[in-house]
Design an enzyme around this catalytic site. Structure first.
Site: not given
Ligand SMILES: NC(=O)c1ccc[n+]([C@@H]2O[C@H](COP(=O)([O-])OP(=O)(O)OC[C@H]3O[C@@H](n4cnc5c(N)ncnc54)[C@H](OP(=O)(O)O)[C@@H]3O)[C@@H](O)[C@H]2O)c1
Length: 329
Positions: A57, A125, A204, A206
């Site tokens: 990241y 990862h 992810s 959300l």
């Molecule tokens: N292991 C892997 O391969 C992998 C892959 C992807 C992610 N991850 C990890 O998982 C974590 C979470 O996944 P993610 O960030 O991909 O997806 P997520 O948590 O499903 O969604 C994040 C997105 O949703 C928005 N959001 C969050 N809360 C909200 C709310 N209450 N209302 C409206 N919009 C909202 C955020 O925008 P704003 O910032 O504008 O609020 C952001 O764009 C990552 O931070 C990372 O640490 C791991």
């Protein structure tokens, strides 16, 4: 916030963690550093004790951010990071690399960036097809015996790989995508994790923001936003998939909560050893997401969600083909 234990590992964390990726990488420009530090520390003040990052990241910047933000509270939180890629001079991923010497190098560098002497949870990862998983597990086992790492994790690994790794060095946690619009882990992976006593961290949760209702068919993303290349996020797919968000909105209204909270509460209701890690860059959304830990869905609610979901067909793959080839191995 209530705590949960990730499988048989004994690793206890808040029921919801904080995914920190989006503060530095993936969804457009990085958040200004002081604002990002405030968001991470506010999460802790509200009860979050589990913080997710990765070498990739940035690369590196997100680990450095966590090192600075969590320094004063290091002993009160659990930090998870990940190894497994090579990077080119521009910081782009140039390939997989889980060779033992690389894992050890990444561990030492991550310890420095995170300003700590131990990584609580060290994930591979992505499964590297060129390195036997036993060698990966054995390398992390040595890092554990040296005191540099506490727990071993995998991300997006397939069932056979999980079994082989676990036989070499107990896997504490699997982190893979799981949410109301990606339920594939229910078929084979969740039963396996239950059998082996491995905790599950849905990423992810959300749906990269889509399940919250904040993203419409005409929403445009920053040029660097990863969602520009995700088939599920084409305007046509978003239009088709709006039916799912509308459904979540109806359930949320009845429960007097929000769609984001229903999406997270649904994950929490699946198994007591599941800990979702929603990500946000905004304080008001952090508060909203944390509020989901207090939302209890009844078996009636869960049944209603299931039957309504059965009526919705989700359009578009969750990854473009070249990234899809890296998951489930
Ligand atoms: N292991 C892997 O391969 C992998 C892959 C992807 C992610 N991850 C990890 O998982 C974590 C979470 O996944 P993610 O960030 O991909 O997806 P997520 O948590 O499903 O969604 C994040 C997105 O949703 C928005 N959001 C969050 N809360 C909200 C709310 N209450 N209302 C409206 N919009 C909202 C955020 O925008 P704003 O910032 O504008 O609020 C952001 O764009 C990552 O931070 C990372 O640490 C791991």
């Amino acid at each position: 916030m209530e705590k949960r234990t990730l499988g048989k590992s004994g690793l206890e964390v808040s029921a919801l963690g904080l995914g920190c990726m989006g503060l530095s990488y993936g969804y457009g420009p990085a958040t200004e550093k002081q604002a990002a530090i405030t968001l991470i520390r506010t999460a802790f003040e509200r009860g979050v004790t589990f913080f997710d990052t990765a070498e990739a990241y940035g690369p590196y910047r997100n680990e450095e951010l966590l090192g600075e933000a969590l320094g004063p509270i290091r002993n009160k939180v659990v930090i998870a990071t990940k190894f497994g890629f090579d990077f080119d001079s521009q910081g782009g991923q140039s390939g997989m690399n889980s060779r033992p010497d690389q894992i050890r190098k990444v561990a030492d560098a991550a310890l420095k960036r995170l300003k700590t002497d131990v990584i609580d949870l060290f994930y591979q990862h992505r499964v590297d097809p060129n390195v036997p998983i036993e060698d990966v597990a054995g390398t992390v086992q040595r890092l554990i015996s040296e005191g540099k790492v506490r727990h071993f994790g995998l991300s997006e690994a397939g069932a056979e790989t999980i079994r082989k790794a676990h036989a070499e060095q107990p896997v504490a946690v699997l982190q893979s995508e799981y949410s109301l619009w990606w339920r594939e882990p229910e078929a084979e992976i969740l039963p396996l994790l239950e059998e082996l006593g491995i905790g599950f961290v849905p990423f992810s949760p959300l749906g990269k923001g889509f399940l919250t209702g904040a993203i419409k068919a005409d929403t445009t993303f920053d040029a660097k936003d990863f969602r520009n290349v995700v088939p599920r996020f084409t305007p046509e797919a978003r239009k088709a998939n709006q039916a799912l968000v509308d459904l979540l909105g109806q359930i949320a209204a009845r429960k007097e909560t929000t769609p984001a909270q229903v999406a997270l509460a649904w994950l929490l209701a699946q198994k007591p050893w599941i800990v979702p890690i929603p990500g946000t860059t905004k304080l008001h959304r952090l508060e909203e997401n944390i509020g989901a830990a207090a939302v209890k869905l009844t078996s009636g609610d869960l049944g209603e969600i299931d039957s309504a979901l059965a009526e919705v067909t989700i359009e578009g793959d969750r990854y473009p083909a070249h990234l899809q080839a890296r998951v489930g191995r």
